[in-house]
Design a protein around this motif. Structure first.
Motif, PDB file in Angstrom:
ATOM      1  N   LYS A 544       0.828  -1.200   0.000  1.00  0.00           N
ATOM      2  CA  LYS A 544       0.000   0.000   0.000  1.00  0.00           C
ATOM      3  C   LYS A 544       0.864   1.252   0.000  1.00  0.00           C
ATOM      4  N   ALA A 545       1.916   1.252   0.858  1.00  0.00           N
ATOM      5  CA  ALA A 545       2.812   2.413   0.914  1.00  0.00           C
ATOM      6  C   ALA A 545       3.563   2.584  -0.398  1.00  0.00           C
ATOM      7  N   ALA A 546       4.015   1.469  -0.995  1.00  0.00           N
ATOM      8  CA  ALA A 546       4.746   1.543  -2.256  1.00  0.00           C
ATOM      9  C   ALA A 546       3.857   2.075  -3.369  1.00  0.00           C
ATOM     10  N   GLY A 547       2.609   1.617  -3.419  1.00  0.00           N
ATOM     11  CA  GLY A 547       1.685   2.092  -4.443  1.00  0.00           C
ATOM     12  C   GLY A 547       1.422   3.577  -4.345  1.00  0.00           C
ATOM     13  N   GLU A 548       1.317   4.075  -3.142  1.00  0.00           N
ATOM     14  CA  GLU A 548       1.081   5.503  -2.948  1.00  0.00           C
ATOM     15  C   GLU A 548       2.284   6.325  -3.400  1.00  0.00           C
ATOM     16  N   ILE A 549       3.492   5.871  -3.075  1.00  0.00           N
ATOM     17  CA  ILE A 549       4.701   6.594  -3.497  1.00  0.00           C
ATOM     18  C   ILE A 549       4.817   6.590  -5.023  1.00  0.00           C
ATOM     19  N   GLU A 550       4.544   5.447  -5.643  1.00  0.00           N
ATOM     20  CA  GLU A 550       4.649   5.362  -7.095  1.00  0.00           C
ATOM     21  C   GLU A 550       3.587   6.237  -7.770  1.00  0.00           C
ATOM     22  N   ARG A 551       2.386   6.243  -7.206  1.00  0.00           N
ATOM     23  CA  ARG A 551       1.313   7.081  -7.776  1.00  0.00           C
ATOM     24  C   ARG A 551       1.686   8.558  -7.744  1.00  0.00           C
ATOM     25  N   LYS A 552       2.214   9.007  -6.626  1.00  0.00           N
ATOM     26  CA  LYS A 552       2.596  10.412  -6.504  1.00  0.00           C
ATOM     27  C   LYS A 552       3.764  10.745  -7.438  1.00  0.00           C
ATOM     28  N   ALA A 553       4.704   9.813  -7.593  1.00  0.00           N
ATOM     29  CA  ALA A 553       5.841  10.060  -8.481  1.00  0.00           C
ATOM     30  C   ALA A 553       5.385  10.202  -9.927  1.00  0.00           C
ATOM     31  N   LYS A 554       4.425   9.386 -10.362  1.00  0.00           N
ATOM     32  CA  LYS A 554       3.935   9.462 -11.732  1.00  0.00           C
ATOM     33  C   LYS A 554       3.132  10.737 -11.956  1.00  0.00           C
ATOM     34  N   GLN A 555       2.385  11.150 -10.947  1.00  0.00           N
ATOM     35  CA  GLN A 555       1.652  12.412 -11.067  1.00  0.00           C
ATOM     36  C   GLN A 555       2.612  13.584 -11.212  1.00  0.00           C
ATOM     37  N   ALA A 556       3.717  13.533 -10.480  1.00  0.00           N
ATOM     38  CA  ALA A 556       4.694  14.624 -10.541  1.00  0.00           C
ATOM     39  C   ALA A 556       5.386  14.686 -11.897  1.00  0.00           C
ATOM     40  N   ASP A 557       5.463  13.567 -12.619  1.00  0.00           N
ATOM     41  CA  ASP A 557       6.125  13.530 -13.921  1.00  0.00           C
ATOM     42  C   ASP A 557       5.228  14.009 -15.060  1.00  0.00           C
TER      43      ASP A 557
END
Length: 558
Positions: A544-557
């Protein structure tokens, strides 16, 4: 269940304390009355009381390794340089042949441990070059044979003083020297770690020789190191949630020499984390650790056997570290969980000659932390202030992938080393520190236990049966224990495998450290009751924590 009053339960706990009337065998200091020899060092290895006294003569514990020489200072580039298998001191020509120097010291000392993988550069090369060990300036080496064969018990040293673990070997045969030691390789060095003691100038040491080795009853000491405890627990007492029971030990001076505990609960895996073992000696808190973490069973029971700790198939857990106290001591068991836990506990205490060198035993826990694959960082196990001896640790790592999780090197700072920016011990990788090696992805088949090292658990939860799940390693220190006068700090790099270095590649870390110290020592790992009461970090939580970090990273890109 028949009702038992709280007073009766306290009495049951106290009843399992046995007072042994012999005087402490550790009271004698052999190093003062005779030379340091191969035999006295072996006697030291099997003397359970010895580690609880500050060493005399006071030696320094040092390490030579193949760490990447691009690492020169904590605040400079190259600090997390990988490829740690190529470092050495220098190359020199001897009799027309090149030798690579990997360790050298002038003065009295003792080599206490040597580690290397069971392959040499090519994974299929299983012999490699010879190691040459020169003592006291001799022109000829006292030992020359394949380093791989020497440490994996295929040479003249047999278990437990040399042992094959998982794709590596560990040599624990002490090699004392009176004036100097130089260790070389006849081929370019590969991954290696050499631990050694440095004694004060003038310390009387009898230099190791093959002739002397043949006179020592080495088999007798080996049998002692493999000896298993005769574990006996006391009456079982049920602890309600939030309840604490205290076992008051006999008045000192005395020392606890065996602690045995067994837990039973509807959800045993949960109770292993939420049931906490504590100890207070002479008014100082010295042990605070979940029972499971103390015994390398943070997530579930894992039977294993080492010199100081054993977990039997029936769940009985035994600790044989000696724990002295001058006047008073108590052991407490805390149930911080939400379910009743049945606890069978016993402690065996005996007389102890308390003196200025006597130390309290410490065990301290760093609770679960979620760590990302990047940026790299040094993850701190403990930072101790005071005077004592570091004797071991256990690391629990939760991996949500099936890949390799531990490229990080250990970095141990003794006394003023932290201020200088470079550790006293600089390692070559996590699995190397814990006595085994990489080369392939680990599986459950790579679990092992030897007297001072154990790969207690390798994941095994994924379809490939690799490292997904909990991975638990432990190392305890015998002749390679690390004395410190003012400070000891132990870090390991949070450096994952090359396929796990994105910000959303997460691992769960927790650790326990074991050390002795003179009264008054402190560390940065206080009791953490709220953390112990929480469930151990889980794969769903990491995902769950990994998915949230990856989601935010993709939004930032975007």
């Amino acid at each position: 269940m028949e009702y038992i009053s709280r007073w009766q339960r306290h009495a049951l706990f106290a009843a399992v304390v046995v007072l042994i009337l012999e005087t402490s065998p550790g009271a004698a200091d052999l190093s003062i009355t005779k030379d340091i020899t191969l035999e006295t060092l072996l006697e030291e290895m099997v003397d359970r009381d010895g580690p609880a006294r500050f060493p005399r003569p006071r030696y320094r514990s040092l390490q030579a390794s193949s760490y990447n020489r691009a690492s020169v200072h904590r605040d400079k580039p190259g600090w997390f340089a990988d490829s740690d298998g190529l470092g050495f001191i220098r190359a020199e020509t001897v009799g027309g042949q090149t030798e690579w120097v990997v360790m050298e010291h002038d003065g009295p000392g003792c080599v206490t441990r040597i580690w290397t993988p069971f392959f040499y550069y090519n994974f299929n090369e299983r012999v490699g070059p010879n190691v040459r060990i020169y003592l006291d300036g001799a022109a000829e080496p006292v030992i020359e044979e394949s380093l791989i064969k020497l440490v994996t018990a295929k040479g003249f040293v047999k278990p437990p003083f040399a042992a094959f673990t998982a794709r590596a070997g560990d040599l624990y045969l002490p090699l004392p020297f009176a004036r100097s030691c130089k260790i070389t390789m006849t081929g370019k060095p590969f991954y290696h770690i050499i631990n050694y003691r440095v004694y004060p100038p003038g310390t009387p040491v009898e230099t190791f020789s093959m002739a002397r080795y043949e006179t020592v009853d080495i088999e007798r000491f080996g049998k002692m190191l493999y000896e298993k405890p005769d574990a006996k627990t006391g009456a079982s007492v049920t602890l309600a949630p939030g309840e604490t029971h205290t076992m008051t030990l006999p008045a000192g001076p005395a020392a606890v020499r065996n602690v045995t505990i067994r837990l039973k609960a509807d959800k045993l895996n949960t109770a292993l984390r939420s049931t906490v073992l504590t100890m207070t000696c002479d008014g100082e808190p010295t042990v605070w650790c979940p029972v499971g973490d103390f015994f390398c069973c943070a997530d579930s029971l894992h039977p294993f056997h080492t010199w100081e700790r054993t977990v039997a198939e029936d769940g009985t857990m035994t600790c044989r570290w000696v724990m002295p106290y001058k006047a008073s001591a108590r052991i407490e068991v805390l149930n911080l969980g939400k379910q009743p836990v049945a606890v069978a506990l016993s402690a065996e205490a005996g007389r102890w000659d308390w003196d200025a060198r006597s130390m309290h035993f410490h065990a301290h826990w760093r609770p679960d932390e979620i760590v990302p694959g990047t940026p790299f960082a040094d993850w701190n196990f403990v930072d101790i202030r005071g005077r004592g001896v570091y004797v071991g640790d256990a690391w629990t790592v939760l991996n949500i992938e099936d890949g390799w999780w531990g490229e990080g090197d250990e970095k141990i700072y003794v006394d003023d080393a932290w201020d200088k920016g470079f550790p006293t011990h600089f390692g070559t990788g996590t699995e190397d520190y814990y006595g085994w090696a990489g080369g392939v992805n680990p599986t459950r088949a790579d679990e092992f236990d030897e007297p001072f090292i154990a790969n207690v658990r390798v994941g095994g939860l994924g379809p490939a049966g690799l490292t997904r799940g909990y991975n638990i390693c432990t190392r305890t220190r015998s002749l390679d224990a690390i004395p410190f006068d003012r400070r000891l700090r132990f870090d390991i790099e949070a450096s994952f495998g090359v396929q796990m270095r994105k910000p959303w590649d997460l691992l769960g870390y927790s650790a326990v450290t074991f050390w002795y110290a003179l009264p008054g020592a402190t560390c940065n790992r206080p009791p953490q009751p709220e953390a112990a009461a929480r469930p151990i970090v889980s794969i769903p939580r990491l995902q769950k924590a990994a998915g949230e970090i990856e989601r935010k990273a993709k939004q930032a890109d975007r």
